[in-house]
Design a protein around this motif. Structure first.
Motif, PDB file in Angstrom:
ATOM      1  N   SER A  38      58.269  36.123  30.027  1.00 28.99           N
ATOM      2  CA  SER A  38      56.979  36.801  29.893  1.00 28.99           C
ATOM      3  C   SER A  38      55.895  35.822  29.457  1.00 28.99           C
ATOM      4  CB  SER A  38      57.102  37.931  28.872  1.00 28.99           C
ATOM      5  OG  SER A  38      55.853  38.495  28.597  1.00 28.99           O
ATOM      6  N   GLU A  39      56.213  34.956  28.494  1.00 28.45           N
ATOM      7  CA  GLU A  39      55.236  33.977  28.026  1.00 28.45           C
ATOM      8  C   GLU A  39      54.895  32.952  29.100  1.00 28.45           C
ATOM      9  OE1 GLU A  39      56.976  32.511  24.459  1.00 28.45           O
ATOM     10  OE2 GLU A  39      56.953  34.490  23.556  1.00 28.45           O
ATOM     11  N   LEU A  40      55.900  32.503  29.828  1.00 31.01           N
ATOM     12  CA  LEU A  40      55.643  31.562  30.914  1.00 31.01           C
ATOM     13  C   LEU A  40      54.801  32.218  31.998  1.00 31.01           C
ATOM     14  CD1 LEU A  40      59.111  29.787  31.174  1.00 31.01           C
ATOM     15  CD2 LEU A  40      57.003  28.859  30.210  1.00 31.01           C
ATOM     16  N   SER A  41      55.018  33.501  32.240  1.00 28.14           N
ATOM     17  CA  SER A  41      54.228  34.234  33.227  1.00 28.14           C
ATOM     18  C   SER A  41      52.770  34.361  32.780  1.00 28.14           C
ATOM     19  CB  SER A  41      54.841  35.613  33.445  1.00 28.14           C
ATOM     20  OG  SER A  41      54.045  36.375  34.301  1.00 28.14           O
ATOM     21  N   THR A  42      52.560  34.668  31.503  1.00 27.33           N
ATOM     22  CA  THR A  42      51.196  34.759  30.976  1.00 27.33           C
ATOM     23  C   THR A  42      50.489  33.417  31.075  1.00 27.33           C
ATOM     24  OG1 THR A  42      51.814  36.519  29.450  1.00 27.33           O
ATOM     25  CG2 THR A  42      49.817  35.278  28.933  1.00 27.33           C
ATOM     26  N   ALA A  43      51.183  32.359  30.697  1.00 27.62           N
ATOM     27  CA  ALA A  43      50.592  31.023  30.780  1.00 27.62           C
ATOM     28  C   ALA A  43      50.265  30.671  32.227  1.00 27.62           C
ATOM     29  CB  ALA A  43      51.550  29.991  30.187  1.00 27.62           C
ATOM     30  N   ALA A  44      51.146  31.031  33.144  1.00 24.27           N
ATOM     31  CA  ALA A  44      50.891  30.759  34.558  1.00 24.27           C
ATOM     32  C   ALA A  44      49.691  31.560  35.062  1.00 24.27           C
ATOM     33  CB  ALA A  44      52.128  31.081  35.387  1.00 24.27           C
ATOM     34  N   SER A  45      49.507  32.787  34.560  1.00 29.58           N
ATOM     35  CA  SER A  45      48.348  33.594  34.950  1.00 29.58           C
ATOM     36  C   SER A  45      47.046  32.957  34.479  1.00 29.58           C
ATOM     37  CB  SER A  45      48.458  35.006  34.372  1.00 29.58           C
ATOM     38  OG  SER A  45      49.558  35.681  34.898  1.00 29.58           O
ATOM     39  N   VAL A  46      47.039  32.454  33.253  1.00 28.50           N
ATOM     40  CA  VAL A  46      45.853  31.772  32.730  1.00 28.50           C
ATOM     41  C   VAL A  46      45.559  30.532  33.568  1.00 28.50           C
ATOM     42  CG1 VAL A  46      44.916  30.528  30.747  1.00 28.50           C
ATOM     43  CG2 VAL A  46      46.165  32.664  30.394  1.00 28.50           C
ATOM     44  N   GLN A  47      46.589  29.748  33.836  1.00 26.29           N
ATOM     45  CA  GLN A  47      46.405  28.531  34.630  1.00 26.29           C
ATOM     46  C   GLN A  47      45.918  28.853  36.039  1.00 26.29           C
ATOM     47  OE1 GLN A  47      46.719  25.216  33.616  1.00 26.29           O
ATOM     48  NE2 GLN A  47      45.703  24.907  35.569  1.00 26.29           N
ATOM     49  N   THR A  48      46.451  29.887  36.652  1.00 32.48           N
ATOM     50  CA  THR A  48      46.043  30.274  38.004  1.00 32.48           C
ATOM     51  C   THR A  48      44.580  30.711  38.023  1.00 32.48           C
ATOM     52  OG1 THR A  48      48.291  30.947  38.561  1.00 32.48           O
ATOM     53  CG2 THR A  48      46.525  31.868  39.904  1.00 32.48           C
ATOM     54  N   ALA A  49      44.161  31.480  37.023  1.00 33.26           N
ATOM     55  CA  ALA A  49      42.768  31.925  36.959  1.00 33.26           C
ATOM     56  C   ALA A  49      41.817  30.745  36.788  1.00 33.26           C
ATOM     57  CB  ALA A  49      42.591  32.928  35.817  1.00 33.26           C
ATOM     58  N   ILE A  50      42.194  29.798  35.941  1.00 36.05           N
ATOM     59  CA  ILE A  50      41.369  28.605  35.734  1.00 36.05           C
ATOM     60  C   ILE A  50      41.320  27.777  37.013  1.00 36.05           C
ATOM     61  CG2 ILE A  50      41.221  26.422  34.470  1.00 36.05           C
ATOM     62  CD1 ILE A  50      42.472  28.004  32.075  1.00 36.05           C
ATOM     63  N   ASP A  51      42.466  27.603  37.662  1.00 35.05           N
ATOM     64  CA  ASP A  51      42.509  26.852  38.921  1.00 35.05           C
ATOM     65  C   ASP A  51      41.715  27.542  40.024  1.00 35.05           C
ATOM     66  OD1 ASP A  51      44.023  24.864  37.800  1.00 35.05           O
ATOM     67  OD2 ASP A  51      45.940  25.597  38.590  1.00 35.05           O
ATOM     68  N   ALA A  52      41.716  28.873  40.025  1.00 36.38           N
ATOM     69  CA  ALA A  52      40.934  29.606  41.030  1.00 36.38           C
ATOM     70  C   ALA A  52      39.446  29.336  40.861  1.00 36.38           C
ATOM     71  CB  ALA A  52      41.222  31.101  40.938  1.00 36.38           C
ATOM     72  N   CYS A  53      38.974  29.324  39.599  1.00 33.09           N
ATOM     73  CA  CYS A  53      37.562  28.994  39.347  1.00 33.09           C
ATOM     74  C   CYS A  53      37.258  27.569  39.801  1.00 33.09           C
ATOM     75  CB  CYS A  53      37.237  29.145  37.867  1.00 33.09           C
ATOM     76  SG  CYS A  53      37.142  30.842  37.303  1.00 33.09           S
ATOM     77  N   HIS A  54      38.150  26.657  39.490  1.00 29.72           N
ATOM     78  CA  HIS A  54      37.953  25.262  39.886  1.00 29.72           C
ATOM     79  C   HIS A  54      37.959  25.129  41.414  1.00 29.72           C
ATOM     80  CE1 HIS A  54      37.930  20.940  39.463  1.00 29.72           C
ATOM     81  NE2 HIS A  54      38.989  20.852  40.253  1.00 29.72           N
ATOM     82  N   GLY A  55      38.861  25.840  42.072  1.00 28.56           N
ATOM     83  CA  GLY A  55      38.916  25.804  43.532  1.00 28.56           C
ATOM     84  C   GLY A  55      37.651  26.347  44.170  1.00 28.56           C
ATOM     85  N   GLU A  56      37.122  27.436  43.611  1.00 29.36           N
ATOM     86  CA  GLU A  56      35.849  27.980  44.109  1.00 29.36           C
ATOM     87  C   GLU A  56      34.725  26.965  43.940  1.00 29.36           C
ATOM     88  OE1 GLU A  56      34.854  30.896  45.562  1.00 29.36           O
ATOM     89  OE2 GLU A  56      36.933  31.515  45.778  1.00 29.36           O
ATOM     90  N   TRP A  57      34.739  26.264  42.825  1.00 30.43           N
ATOM     91  CA  TRP A  57      33.716  25.237  42.566  1.00 30.43           C
ATOM     92  C   TRP A  57      33.795  24.132  43.610  1.00 30.43           C
ATOM     93  CZ3 TRP A  57      34.488  20.073  40.897  1.00 30.43           C
ATOM     94  CH2 TRP A  57      33.335  19.398  40.506  1.00 30.43           C
ATOM     95  N   ILE A  58      35.005  23.695  43.944  1.00 32.09           N
ATOM     96  CA  ILE A  58      35.182  22.633  44.937  1.00 32.09           C
ATOM     97  C   ILE A  58      34.696  23.091  46.313  1.00 32.09           C
ATOM     98  CG2 ILE A  58      36.919  21.318  46.228  1.00 32.09           C
ATOM     99  CD1 ILE A  58      38.563  21.221  43.626  1.00 32.09           C
TER     100      ILE A  58
END
Length: 156
Positions: A38-58
């Protein structure tokens, strides 16, 4: 009508005892493994959301909306040079509500240096092999550095 003899009943009880001795240790770690997953899943969700913002920026070079109400043209909300969100939540009690739908359920805090930290374990879960990287124990925490966009597990 034929009934079971005492020997047959004792044999069945012994057999059930042996099976429980063998099977019980396999089930004791399931709760801890579920918490770790569950914790690894939550951390992965945070990382995915941050990466999505970065990808949109690129892709869009600044002309986009990142997450919920993050203005990428505002330098106080978004790192213009690296493409990572600086403000992930509306306040310290909702530190990730701008990038995650269920952020109210996540107990993260933001420190004065702009680092977001979340618990790596609710009840001090220890993995079976503590030397395995990437599996948190009770003293570890997740950290997102808003200035660099770095997200990692901190071992304590």
């Amino acid at each position: 009508m034929r009934a079971f003899t005492l020997i047959e009943l004792i044999f069945v009880i012994v057999l059930i005892g042996i099976l429980s001795v063998v099977a019980l240790p396999r089930f004791t770690g399931m709760r801890d493994n579920a918490k770790i997953a569950s914790e690894l899943s939550t951390a992965a969700s945070v990382q995915t959301a941050i990466d999505a913002c970065h990808g949109e920026w690129i892709i869009n070079e600044g002309a986009f909306v990142c997450g919920k109400d993050i203005d990428p043209s505002d330098s106080t909300q978004f790192d213009q040079s690296n493409g990572f969100p600086l403000v992930l939540g509306s306040d310290d009690t909702h530190p990730l509500n701008r990038i995650l739908k269920n952020a109210d359920n996540i107990k993260w805090v933001r420190d004065s240096a702009g680092h977001y930290r979340g618990p790596a374990s609710n009840n001090g879960v220890k993995p079976k092999n503590p030397d395995v990287a990437g599996k948190p124990d009770g003293n570890d925490y997740w950290e997102y550095n808003a200035a660099s966009g770095e997200f990692r597990l901190i071992d304590n």
